[in-house]
Motif scaffolding. Structure first.
Motif, PDB file in Angstrom:
ATOM      1  N   LEU A   1      -2.998  49.022 -19.643  1.00  0.00           N
ATOM      2  CA  LEU A   1      -2.994  48.207 -20.855  1.00  0.00           C
ATOM      3  C   LEU A   1      -1.822  47.225 -20.837  1.00  0.00           C
ATOM      4  O   LEU A   1      -0.781  47.508 -20.258  1.00  0.00           O
ATOM      5  CB  LEU A   1      -2.928  49.103 -22.087  1.00  0.00           C
ATOM      6  N   ILE A   2      -2.025  46.090 -21.484  1.00  0.00           N
ATOM      7  CA  ILE A   2      -1.007  45.041 -21.533  1.00  0.00           C
ATOM      8  C   ILE A   2      -0.703  44.721 -22.995  1.00  0.00           C
ATOM      9  O   ILE A   2      -1.622  44.504 -23.794  1.00  0.00           O
ATOM     10  CB  ILE A   2      -1.501  43.763 -20.819  1.00  0.00           C
ATOM     11  N   GLY A   3       0.565  44.679 -23.330  1.00  0.00           N
ATOM     12  CA  GLY A   3       0.971  44.290 -24.681  1.00  0.00           C
ATOM     13  C   GLY A   3       0.378  45.166 -25.761  1.00  0.00           C
ATOM     14  O   GLY A   3       0.478  46.380 -25.723  1.00  0.00           O
ATOM     15  N   ASN A   4      -0.311  44.525 -26.702  1.00  0.00           N
ATOM     16  CA  ASN A   4      -0.897  45.235 -27.847  1.00  0.00           C
ATOM     17  C   ASN A   4      -2.375  45.543 -27.650  1.00  0.00           C
ATOM     18  O   ASN A   4      -3.117  45.642 -28.632  1.00  0.00           O
ATOM     19  CB  ASN A   4      -0.706  44.408 -29.124  1.00  0.00           C
ATOM     20  N   ASP A   5      -2.831  45.687 -26.403  1.00  0.00           N
ATOM     21  CA  ASP A   5      -4.237  46.015 -26.146  1.00  0.00           C
ATOM     22  C   ASP A   5      -4.662  47.244 -26.937  1.00  0.00           C
ATOM     23  O   ASP A   5      -3.913  48.218 -27.034  1.00  0.00           O
ATOM     24  CB  ASP A   5      -4.459  46.359 -24.661  1.00  0.00           C
ATOM     25  N   SER A   6      -5.870  47.201 -27.476  1.00  0.00           N
ATOM     26  CA  SER A   6      -6.510  48.372 -28.063  1.00  0.00           C
ATOM     27  C   SER A   6      -7.551  48.841 -27.066  1.00  0.00           C
ATOM     28  O   SER A   6      -8.403  48.061 -26.632  1.00  0.00           O
ATOM     29  CB  SER A   6      -7.194  48.032 -29.385  1.00  0.00           C
ATOM     30  N   CYS A   7      -7.502  50.106 -26.698  1.00  0.00           N
ATOM     31  CA  CYS A   7      -8.403  50.640 -25.680  1.00  0.00           C
ATOM     32  C   CYS A   7      -9.603  51.309 -26.335  1.00  0.00           C
ATOM     33  O   CYS A   7      -9.463  52.076 -27.289  1.00  0.00           O
ATOM     34  CB  CYS A   7      -7.643  51.642 -24.809  1.00  0.00           C
ATOM     35  N   ILE A   8     -10.797  51.023 -25.810  1.00  0.00           N
ATOM     36  CA  ILE A   8     -12.015  51.652 -26.326  1.00  0.00           C
ATOM     37  C   ILE A   8     -12.669  52.534 -25.261  1.00  0.00           C
ATOM     38  O   ILE A   8     -13.872  52.702 -25.235  1.00  0.00           O
ATOM     39  CB  ILE A   8     -13.006  50.613 -26.890  1.00  0.00           C
TER      40      ILE A   8
ATOM     41  N   MET B   1     -10.585  46.504 -26.476  1.00  0.00           N
ATOM     42  CA  MET B   1     -11.404  46.077 -27.612  1.00  0.00           C
ATOM     43  C   MET B   1     -11.815  44.614 -27.474  1.00  0.00           C
ATOM     44  O   MET B   1     -12.879  44.218 -27.947  1.00  0.00           O
ATOM     45  CB  MET B   1     -10.633  46.285 -28.919  1.00  0.00           C
ATOM     46  N   ASP B   2     -11.012  43.825 -26.784  1.00  0.00           N
ATOM     47  CA  ASP B   2     -11.345  42.423 -26.538  1.00  0.00           C
ATOM     48  C   ASP B   2     -12.318  42.256 -25.380  1.00  0.00           C
ATOM     49  O   ASP B   2     -12.675  41.127 -25.021  1.00  0.00           O
ATOM     50  CB  ASP B   2     -10.079  41.611 -26.248  1.00  0.00           C
ATOM     51  N   GLY B   3     -12.735  43.369 -24.759  1.00  0.00           N
ATOM     52  CA  GLY B   3     -13.736  43.309 -23.703  1.00  0.00           C
ATOM     53  C   GLY B   3     -13.196  43.171 -22.298  1.00  0.00           C
ATOM     54  O   GLY B   3     -13.961  42.912 -21.365  1.00  0.00           O
ATOM     55  N   TYR B   4     -11.904  43.366 -22.103  1.00  0.00           N
ATOM     56  CA  TYR B   4     -11.343  43.241 -20.759  1.00  0.00           C
ATOM     57  C   TYR B   4     -11.466  44.548 -19.992  1.00  0.00           C
ATOM     58  O   TYR B   4     -11.139  45.621 -20.500  1.00  0.00           O
ATOM     59  CB  TYR B   4      -9.885  42.776 -20.805  1.00  0.00           C
ATOM     60  N   PHE B   5     -11.960  44.421 -18.775  1.00  0.00           N
ATOM     61  CA  PHE B   5     -12.125  45.546 -17.850  1.00  0.00           C
ATOM     62  C   PHE B   5     -10.947  45.494 -16.884  1.00  0.00           C
ATOM     63  O   PHE B   5     -10.731  44.487 -16.222  1.00  0.00           O
ATOM     64  CB  PHE B   5     -13.446  45.377 -17.098  1.00  0.00           C
ATOM     65  N   ARG B   6     -10.173  46.567 -16.861  1.00  0.00           N
ATOM     66  CA  ARG B   6      -9.030  46.631 -15.943  1.00  0.00           C
ATOM     67  C   ARG B   6      -9.122  47.908 -15.137  1.00  0.00           C
ATOM     68  O   ARG B   6      -9.472  48.968 -15.664  1.00  0.00           O
ATOM     69  CB  ARG B   6      -7.724  46.617 -16.734  1.00  0.00           C
ATOM     70  N   LEU B   7      -8.780  47.804 -13.851  1.00  0.00           N
ATOM     71  CA  LEU B   7      -8.808  48.980 -12.998  1.00  0.00           C
ATOM     72  C   LEU B   7      -7.646  48.942 -12.022  1.00  0.00           C
ATOM     73  O   LEU B   7      -7.091  47.888 -11.741  1.00  0.00           O
ATOM     74  CB  LEU B   7     -10.137  49.095 -12.258  1.00  0.00           C
ATOM     75  N   GLY B   8      -7.292  50.115 -11.538  1.00  0.00           N
ATOM     76  CA  GLY B   8      -6.208  50.200 -10.573  1.00  0.00           C
ATOM     77  C   GLY B   8      -5.843  51.639 -10.280  1.00  0.00           C
ATOM     78  O   GLY B   8      -6.343  52.565 -10.915  1.00  0.00           O
ATOM     79  N   MET B   9      -4.975  51.800  -9.309  1.00  0.00           N
ATOM     80  CA  MET B   9      -4.452  53.120  -8.950  1.00  0.00           C
ATOM     81  C   MET B   9      -3.227  53.374  -9.824  1.00  0.00           C
ATOM     82  O   MET B   9      -2.173  52.770  -9.592  1.00  0.00           O
ATOM     83  CB  MET B   9      -4.084  53.159  -7.469  1.00  0.00           C
ATOM     84  N   VAL B  10      -3.379  54.205 -10.841  1.00  0.00           N
ATOM     85  CA  VAL B  10      -2.310  54.439 -11.813  1.00  0.00           C
ATOM     86  C   VAL B  10      -2.179  55.925 -12.118  1.00  0.00           C
ATOM     87  O   VAL B  10      -3.073  56.721 -11.819  1.00  0.00           O
ATOM     88  CB  VAL B  10      -2.564  53.657 -13.125  1.00  0.00           C
ATOM     89  N   HIS B  11      -1.055  56.277 -12.745  1.00  0.00           N
ATOM     90  CA  HIS B  11      -0.844  57.660 -13.180  1.00  0.00           C
ATOM     91  C   HIS B  11      -1.669  57.953 -14.431  1.00  0.00           C
ATOM     92  O   HIS B  11      -2.346  58.976 -14.507  1.00  0.00           O
ATOM     93  CB  HIS B  11       0.641  57.918 -13.475  1.00  0.00           C
ATOM     94  N   GLN B  12      -1.580  57.072 -15.409  1.00  0.00           N
ATOM     95  CA  GLN B  12      -2.277  57.265 -16.676  1.00  0.00           C
ATOM     96  C   GLN B  12      -3.059  56.006 -17.031  1.00  0.00           C
ATOM     97  O   GLN B  12      -2.677  54.891 -16.665  1.00  0.00           O
ATOM     98  CB  GLN B  12      -1.281  57.576 -17.788  1.00  0.00           C
ATOM     99  N   HIS B  13      -4.140  56.206 -17.776  1.00  0.00           N
ATOM    100  CA  HIS B  13      -4.963  55.069 -18.179  1.00  0.00           C
ATOM    101  C   HIS B  13      -4.148  54.034 -18.945  1.00  0.00           C
ATOM    102  O   HIS B  13      -4.367  52.834 -18.801  1.00  0.00           O
ATOM    103  CB  HIS B  13      -6.150  55.549 -19.023  1.00  0.00           C
ATOM    104  N   LYS B  14      -3.211  54.473 -19.755  1.00  0.00           N
ATOM    105  CA  LYS B  14      -2.414  53.533 -20.556  1.00  0.00           C
ATOM    106  C   LYS B  14      -1.604  52.574 -19.682  1.00  0.00           C
ATOM    107  O   LYS B  14      -1.215  51.504 -20.133  1.00  0.00           O
ATOM    108  CB  LYS B  14      -1.501  54.276 -21.523  1.00  0.00           C
ATOM    109  N   ASP B  15      -1.392  52.929 -18.417  1.00  0.00           N
ATOM    110  CA  ASP B  15      -0.670  52.045 -17.503  1.00  0.00           C
ATOM    111  C   ASP B  15      -1.438  50.750 -17.224  1.00  0.00           C
ATOM    112  O   ASP B  15      -0.860  49.788 -16.713  1.00  0.00           O
ATOM    113  CB  ASP B  15      -0.365  52.751 -16.181  1.00  0.00           C
TER     114      ASP B  15
END
Length: 102
Positions: free
Chosen positions: A26-33, A10-24
């Motif tokens: 997220l950092i802290g209290n990130d809200s995902c959009i 929600m703060d506009g940060y784009f994160r990417l990586g090789m992960v099992h789940q998208h929630k992996d």
């Protein structure tokens, strides 16, 4: 099994990586959009995004004015591909202001 996934916060940060789940991604209290999958088109210098997160849905680009992208991807055009006949591809790099962070 890990896969190349991305999320947008929600703060506009784009994160990417090789992960099992998208929630992996997220950092802290990130809200995902939204989120999805990615791959690189090195020939055209593009980062192609598509699909959606089962937990967070398709990226809701309309909620953002600025996208914060890791500095390692500076110079690479970012495009979200809907892969259907209803939507045109969304050229993230030209539609949103891009700011780079370390």
């Amino acid at each position: 099994m890990t896969a190349p996934k991305f999320v947008i916060t929600m703060d506009g940060y784009f994160r990417l990586g090789m992960v099992h789940q998208h929630k992996d991604l997220l950092i802290g209290n990130d809200s995902c959009i939204g989120g999805g999958y990615y791959h690189f088109d090195w020939i055209a210098s593009r980062l192609l995004l598509d699909g959606f997160s089962y937990d967070f849905g398709e990226p809701r680009w309309h909620l953002l004015n600025t996208l914060f992208v890791p500095v390692q991807y500076k110079g690479i055009r970012i495009v979200y591909c809907y892969n259907d006949s209803l939507h045109e591809d969304f050229d993230v790099s030209s539609e949103l202001e891009i700011k780079y962070y370390d």
